[in-house]
Design a protein around this motif. Structure first.
Motif, short mmCIF file in Angstrom:
data_model
loop_
_atom_site.label_atom_id
_atom_site.label_comp_id
_atom_site.label_asym_id
_atom_site.label_seq_id
_atom_site.Cartn_x
_atom_site.Cartn_y
_atom_site.Cartn_z
N GLN A 187 0.82 -1.36 -0.10
CA GLN A 187 -0.03 0.10 -0.01
C GLN A 187 1.03 1.22 -0.09
OE1 GLN A 187 -2.97 0.41 -0.32
NE2 GLN A 187 -3.72 2.56 0.32
N SER A 188 1.65 1.64 0.95
CA SER A 188 2.26 2.71 1.11
C SER A 188 3.29 2.79 2.37
CB SER A 188 1.18 3.83 1.35
OG SER A 188 0.65 3.96 2.84
N GLU A 189 4.32 3.42 2.34
CA GLU A 189 5.04 3.68 3.48
C GLU A 189 4.46 4.00 4.61
OE1 GLU A 189 8.61 3.70 3.54
OE2 GLU A 189 9.44 3.79 1.50
N ALA A 190 3.66 4.98 4.55
CA ALA A 190 3.02 5.46 5.76
C ALA A 190 2.36 4.49 6.46
CB ALA A 190 1.78 6.49 5.53
N TYR A 191 1.26 3.60 5.88
CA TYR A 191 0.82 2.46 6.46
C TYR A 191 1.65 1.39 6.80
CZ TYR A 191 -2.89 -1.08 7.57
OH TYR A 191 -3.57 -1.91 8.53
N TRP A 192 2.73 1.01 6.25
CA TRP A 192 3.76 0.02 6.32
C TRP A 192 4.27 0.54 7.66
CZ3 TRP A 192 5.65 -4.47 6.87
CH2 TRP A 192 6.89 -4.43 7.15
N ILE A 216 -8.23 -1.31 2.83
CA ILE A 216 -7.17 -1.30 1.86
C ILE A 216 -7.64 -2.38 1.01
CG2 ILE A 216 -4.64 -2.09 1.37
CD1 ILE A 216 -3.87 -0.57 3.91
N ASP A 331 9.41 -0.73 -5.10
CA ASP A 331 9.54 -0.09 -3.84
C ASP A 331 7.96 -0.40 -3.25
OD1 ASP A 331 10.29 1.46 -1.81
OD2 ASP A 331 10.90 3.11 -3.13
N ILE A 332 8.06 0.14 -1.76
CA ILE A 332 6.68 -0.11 -1.19
C ILE A 332 5.65 0.66 -1.77
CG2 ILE A 332 5.78 0.54 1.10
CD1 ILE A 332 8.44 -0.22 2.61
N GLY A 333 4.67 -0.13 -2.12
CA GLY A 333 3.54 0.56 -2.64
C GLY A 333 3.68 0.62 -4.07
N ARG A 334 4.68 0.18 -4.66
CA ARG A 334 4.89 0.30 -6.40
C ARG A 334 5.27 -1.13 -6.74
NH1 ARG A 334 9.75 3.73 -7.33
NH2 ARG A 334 9.60 2.80 -9.13
#
Length: 356
Positions: A187-192, A216, A331-334
């Motif tokens: 999903q995203s850096e923030a949620y990780w 999500i 990358d995270i989320g990609r």
């Protein structure tokens, strides 16, 4: 709270969920109600469930043995026969009360009996809440191969009540955490960052993150309900994870792994492969590996084990034209879907896992 609020496949939580459940029962007036549970949920969850819903006539309880090994056509056959013997008809309702095995199998039984009965899922494990409850996937294993037989069919509704988590052994909470960690990575850096630092003892924080994790998955499934592209990202770590789970399930010399334990290993392996093929940042690979090993014990894989696990990859449902296709990350989320990975690289990933 009218029927307009009850949307097929939607997940409802807390007291509102139970009120809507009662409304739905009143609205559809089923001829009979059947509750499918396993031995554990029959003992630990059924009493709470029956207190929450006031049925006009007591539902018929169908109890199946517990465990992934029971998620097969033989168990379905027994349940279909009970439904037939007890006079289930097209207007009967099935309620699946349990973890992912019960909701997967129960949804499949309901979707196929008399060409389809209505069913409601009441997930009682963390894994079922954040994973199996969303998206309408129902099915069973074929031998030891995961989820080979099934349909996509939405339940009438899903009831989410985290009070059921109080009945779970600690390792089953941890197992569900693997899917939440996966949601963070795709999903995203923030949620990780939020999910990797989860404090499981903080009930408010846990409940918030469970719901965020469900949101999500719901958003991904809504955009791609039949897994043409985006929904494949939910399989991150599962290509090898499912093969590991199947191998440990069939091998009498191995301890059967919980789904989350297998997926955690699969996530580390997929992230290493992502670094090698698509330049996934090394510091984030380190971070993800540390986070997984903080929650999940390291498994031991011999060369023979790895060869057998690689051979099981041919059964993965994402495969096309005989090619094993992975979901990987830049990358995270990609994400990158439909990635071909060499056996040599898979062996290197297992070497990384072993030596971390």
């Amino acid at each position: 709270m009218g029927k307009a609020l009850i949307e097929k496949g939607q997940i409802y939580r807390n007291e509102e969920a139970w009120e809507l459940f009662s409304n739905l029962i009143t609205e559809i007036t089923p001829s009979k109600v059947f509750v499918i549970a396993d031995e554990n949920t029959n003992k630990h969850c059924l009493p709470y469930f029956l207190k929450k819903i006031n049925f006009e006539k007591s539902p018929e309880i169908i109890t199946i043995p517990a465990g992934e090994i029971e998620k097969n056509i033989s168990t379905c056959l027994k349940v279909w026969e009970i439904l037939s013997d007890k006079g289930a008809d097209r207007t009967s309702l099935i309620i699946n009360l349990g973890g992912g095995v019960v909701t997967d199998l129960g949804g499949f039984v309901a979707s196929t009996f008399k060409r389809g009965l209505r069913f409601i899922n009441v997930p009682t494990s963390l894994l079922a809440m954040v994973d199996a409850s969303v998206g309408g996937k129902n099915g069973v294993d074929l031998g030891h191969i995961k989820n080979q037989i099934g349909v996509i069919n939405l339940p009438e509704m899903v009831i989410l009540d985290t009070a059921f988590l109080e009945t779970l052994p600690s390792e089953h909470i941890t197992s569900g955490l693997a899917e939440m960690l996966k949601h963070g990575i795709i999903q995203s850096e923030a949620y990780w960052k939020r999910i990797k630092n989860i404090n499981r003892e903080n009930k408010v924080e846990l409940n918030t993150l469970i719901w965020d994790s469900i949101e999500i998955k719901k958003a991904i499934v809504a955009k791609d309900p039949f897994e043409k592209n985006l929904r494949k990202t939910l399989n991150y770590g599962h290509t090898l994870g499912h093969a590991i789970e199947s191998y440990f399930l069939e091998n009498p010399n191995k301890k059967t792994l919980l789904h989350g334990e297998s997926v955690a290993a699969g996530i580390i392996l997929a992230t290493y492969i992502s670094k090698d093929l698509y330049g996934f940042p090394e510091n984030k690979l380190q971070d993800i590996s540390e986070s997984m090993f903080k929650h999940f014990p390291k498994q031991t894989f011999s060369k023979k084990d790895i060869e057998a696990i690689i051979n099981l990859l041919i059964f993965d449902k994402k495969n096309r034209n005989g090619k094993v296709l992975f979901v990987l990350l830049e990358d995270i989320g990609r994400h990158k879907t439909d990635c071909v990975v060499s056996n040599k690289l898979i062996f290197r990933a297992f070497e990384y896992y072993k030596n971390f």
